[in-house]
Design a protein around this motif. Structure first.
Motif, PDB file in Angstrom:
ATOM      1  N   ASP A 107      59.271  39.477  46.119  1.00  0.00           N
ATOM      2  CA  ASP A 107      59.902  39.381  47.432  1.00  0.00           C
ATOM      3  C   ASP A 107      59.697  40.644  48.262  1.00  0.00           C
ATOM      4  O   ASP A 107      59.739  40.592  49.491  1.00  0.00           O
ATOM      5  CB  ASP A 107      61.399  39.107  47.291  1.00  0.00           C
ATOM      6  N   CYS A 108      59.484  41.766  47.620  1.00  0.00           N
ATOM      7  CA  CYS A 108      59.288  43.035  48.324  1.00  0.00           C
ATOM      8  C   CYS A 108      57.827  43.310  48.647  1.00  0.00           C
ATOM      9  O   CYS A 108      57.517  44.361  49.208  1.00  0.00           O
ATOM     10  CB  CYS A 108      59.834  44.192  47.483  1.00  0.00           C
ATOM     11  N   TYR A 109      56.912  42.395  48.310  1.00  0.00           N
ATOM     12  CA  TYR A 109      55.493  42.655  48.528  1.00  0.00           C
ATOM     13  C   TYR A 109      55.189  42.837  50.007  1.00  0.00           C
ATOM     14  O   TYR A 109      54.413  43.690  50.392  1.00  0.00           O
ATOM     15  CB  TYR A 109      54.645  41.531  47.943  1.00  0.00           C
ATOM     16  N   ARG A 110      55.799  42.025  50.859  1.00  0.00           N
ATOM     17  CA  ARG A 110      55.619  42.176  52.301  1.00  0.00           C
ATOM     18  C   ARG A 110      56.953  42.551  52.930  1.00  0.00           C
ATOM     19  O   ARG A 110      57.974  41.960  52.621  1.00  0.00           O
ATOM     20  CB  ARG A 110      55.097  40.893  52.925  1.00  0.00           C
ATOM     21  N   ALA A 111      56.924  43.537  53.801  1.00  0.00           N
ATOM     22  CA  ALA A 111      58.137  43.983  54.496  1.00  0.00           C
ATOM     23  C   ALA A 111      58.305  43.172  55.771  1.00  0.00           C
ATOM     24  O   ALA A 111      57.342  42.926  56.491  1.00  0.00           O
ATOM     25  CB  ALA A 111      58.034  45.465  54.820  1.00  0.00           C
ATOM     26  N   GLY A 112      59.532  42.774  56.043  1.00  0.00           N
ATOM     27  CA  GLY A 112      59.790  41.977  57.236  1.00  0.00           C
ATOM     28  C   GLY A 112      59.509  40.513  56.967  1.00  0.00           C
ATOM     29  O   GLY A 112      60.180  39.884  56.166  1.00  0.00           O
ATOM     30  N   ASP A 113      58.488  39.989  57.601  1.00  0.00           N
ATOM     31  CA  ASP A 113      58.112  38.584  57.429  1.00  0.00           C
ATOM     32  C   ASP A 113      57.303  38.418  56.158  1.00  0.00           C
ATOM     33  O   ASP A 113      56.445  39.239  55.834  1.00  0.00           O
ATOM     34  CB  ASP A 113      57.302  38.124  58.640  1.00  0.00           C
ATOM     35  N   SER A 114      57.561  37.339  55.410  1.00  0.00           N
ATOM     36  CA  SER A 114      56.879  37.150  54.122  1.00  0.00           C
ATOM     37  C   SER A 114      55.424  36.719  54.270  1.00  0.00           C
ATOM     38  O   SER A 114      54.675  36.737  53.291  1.00  0.00           O
ATOM     39  CB  SER A 114      57.629  36.116  53.274  1.00  0.00           C
ATOM     40  N   VAL A 115      54.992  36.349  55.473  1.00  0.00           N
ATOM     41  CA  VAL A 115      53.607  35.933  55.678  1.00  0.00           C
ATOM     42  C   VAL A 115      52.815  36.982  56.446  1.00  0.00           C
ATOM     43  O   VAL A 115      51.687  37.310  56.080  1.00  0.00           O
ATOM     44  CB  VAL A 115      53.553  34.570  56.418  1.00  0.00           C
ATOM     45  N   THR A 116      53.392  37.526  57.498  1.00  0.00           N
ATOM     46  CA  THR A 116      52.646  38.444  58.357  1.00  0.00           C
ATOM     47  C   THR A 116      53.147  39.882  58.298  1.00  0.00           C
ATOM     48  O   THR A 116      52.632  40.732  59.007  1.00  0.00           O
ATOM     49  CB  THR A 116      52.717  37.971  59.821  1.00  0.00           C
ATOM     50  N   GLY A 117      54.133  40.175  57.450  1.00  0.00           N
ATOM     51  CA  GLY A 117      54.686  41.524  57.376  1.00  0.00           C
ATOM     52  C   GLY A 117      53.733  42.527  56.757  1.00  0.00           C
ATOM     53  O   GLY A 117      52.702  42.171  56.184  1.00  0.00           O
ATOM     54  N   LYS A 118      54.096  43.809  56.870  1.00  0.00           N
ATOM     55  CA  LYS A 118      53.290  44.892  56.295  1.00  0.00           C
ATOM     56  C   LYS A 118      53.311  44.792  54.779  1.00  0.00           C
ATOM     57  O   LYS A 118      54.347  44.615  54.159  1.00  0.00           O
ATOM     58  CB  LYS A 118      53.871  46.240  56.736  1.00  0.00           C
ATOM     59  N   ARG A 119      52.142  44.923  54.171  1.00  0.00           N
ATOM     60  CA  ARG A 119      52.042  44.870  52.719  1.00  0.00           C
ATOM     61  C   ARG A 119      52.488  46.190  52.102  1.00  0.00           C
ATOM     62  O   ARG A 119      52.210  47.254  52.624  1.00  0.00           O
ATOM     63  CB  ARG A 119      50.607  44.586  52.291  1.00  0.00           C
ATOM     64  N   ASN A 120      53.162  46.091  50.975  1.00  0.00           N
ATOM     65  CA  ASN A 120      53.519  47.258  50.179  1.00  0.00           C
ATOM     66  C   ASN A 120      52.615  47.242  48.953  1.00  0.00           C
ATOM     67  O   ASN A 120      52.792  46.420  48.061  1.00  0.00           O
ATOM     68  CB  ASN A 120      54.992  47.197  49.762  1.00  0.00           C
ATOM     69  N   TYR A 121      51.649  48.136  48.921  1.00  0.00           N
ATOM     70  CA  TYR A 121      50.653  48.111  47.855  1.00  0.00           C
ATOM     71  C   TYR A 121      51.139  48.765  46.563  1.00  0.00           C
ATOM     72  O   TYR A 121      50.605  48.507  45.517  1.00  0.00           O
ATOM     73  CB  TYR A 121      49.365  48.780  48.329  1.00  0.00           C
ATOM     74  N   THR A 122      52.115  49.634  46.650  1.00  0.00           N
ATOM     75  CA  THR A 122      52.639  50.295  45.453  1.00  0.00           C
ATOM     76  C   THR A 122      54.135  50.063  45.367  1.00  0.00           C
ATOM     77  O   THR A 122      54.788  49.675  46.345  1.00  0.00           O
ATOM     78  CB  THR A 122      52.368  51.814  45.480  1.00  0.00           C
ATOM     79  N   TYR A 123      54.662  50.319  44.194  1.00  0.00           N
ATOM     80  CA  TYR A 123      56.098  50.184  43.984  1.00  0.00           C
ATOM     81  C   TYR A 123      56.853  51.160  44.875  1.00  0.00           C
ATOM     82  O   TYR A 123      57.878  50.819  45.455  1.00  0.00           O
ATOM     83  CB  TYR A 123      56.408  50.427  42.505  1.00  0.00           C
ATOM     84  N   MET A 124      56.335  52.362  45.026  1.00  0.00           N
ATOM     85  CA  MET A 124      56.990  53.359  45.867  1.00  0.00           C
ATOM     86  C   MET A 124      56.951  52.960  47.344  1.00  0.00           C
ATOM     87  O   MET A 124      57.871  53.270  48.098  1.00  0.00           O
ATOM     88  CB  MET A 124      56.367  54.735  45.671  1.00  0.00           C
TER      89      MET A 124
ATOM     90  N   ASP B  43      41.094  41.711  54.706  1.00  0.00           N
ATOM     91  CA  ASP B  43      42.400  41.090  54.858  1.00  0.00           C
ATOM     92  C   ASP B  43      42.929  41.335  56.262  1.00  0.00           C
ATOM     93  O   ASP B  43      42.328  42.053  57.056  1.00  0.00           O
ATOM     94  CB  ASP B  43      43.395  41.675  53.841  1.00  0.00           C
ATOM     95  N   ASP B  44      44.115  40.801  56.551  1.00  0.00           N
ATOM     96  CA  ASP B  44      44.700  40.963  57.872  1.00  0.00           C
ATOM     97  C   ASP B  44      45.144  42.394  58.164  1.00  0.00           C
ATOM     98  O   ASP B  44      45.405  42.737  59.300  1.00  0.00           O
ATOM     99  CB  ASP B  44      45.884  40.009  58.057  1.00  0.00           C
ATOM    100  N   ASP B  45      45.205  43.251  57.144  1.00  0.00           N
ATOM    101  CA  ASP B  45      45.604  44.640  57.379  1.00  0.00           C
ATOM    102  C   ASP B  45      44.433  45.607  57.325  1.00  0.00           C
ATOM    103  O   ASP B  45      44.627  46.804  57.299  1.00  0.00           O
ATOM    104  CB  ASP B  45      46.696  45.061  56.395  1.00  0.00           C
TER     105      ASP B  45
END
Length: 153
Positions: A97-114, A35-37
């Protein structure tokens, strides 16, 4: 003497490459396997996601549905089910909506709820959320243990 200095320089150069075992994450991100990350690409499909959702719903919801309707009656039972469906839909949209931080396409992914809580709320709210999650996990484990022991009797 010059040959010794060149040999030492070559040995030093080889030692630098010998001990450098770091990975370039951006280079992996350009591969079709990553993936991109930099993590391996996910291979899930709509069918596998549907199977996981159905398994989770049948495991905890559908098996207790008849009992819940019997306790609440034919009016309050479906009304409460509809209310819970709206709450689940709303919270699922918030979590998506919280899956990616910042931009919804290129933002950092949040893999866990925490990760999502830490990115969006941070600080003491992250600790409070963690405590609530562990208390919930503990309570659910006790509930399943009691339900299993009653079923075995």
């Amino acid at each position: 003497m010059g040959d010794i200095n060149m040999a030492n320089a070559a040995a030093t150069k080889n030692q630098q490459f010998q001990y450098d075992h770091s990975l370039d994450v951006m280079q992996q991100g350009r591969s079709k396997c990553f993936d991109d990350d930099g993590r391996l690409k996910r291979t899930g499909t709509v069918w596998t996601a549907s199977a996981h959702i159905i398994t989770a719903v049948i495991g905890s919801g559908v098996l207790s549905l008849a009992w819940a309707i019997a306790q609440l009656g034919w009016i309050a039972g479906p009304a409460v089910m509809f209310l819970f469906a709206l709450v689940i839909y709303y919270t699922s949209c918030l979590l998506a909506d919280c899956y990616r931080a910042g931009d919804s396409v290129t933002g950092k992914r949040n893999y866990t709820y925490m990760d999502a809580v830490s990115t969006n709320l941070g600080g003491s709210k992250e600790k409070i959320c963690g405590i609530i999650q562990y208390v919930n996990l503990f309570g659910v484990a006790i509930g399943y243990t009691i339900a299993a022991s009653i079923s075995m009797v």
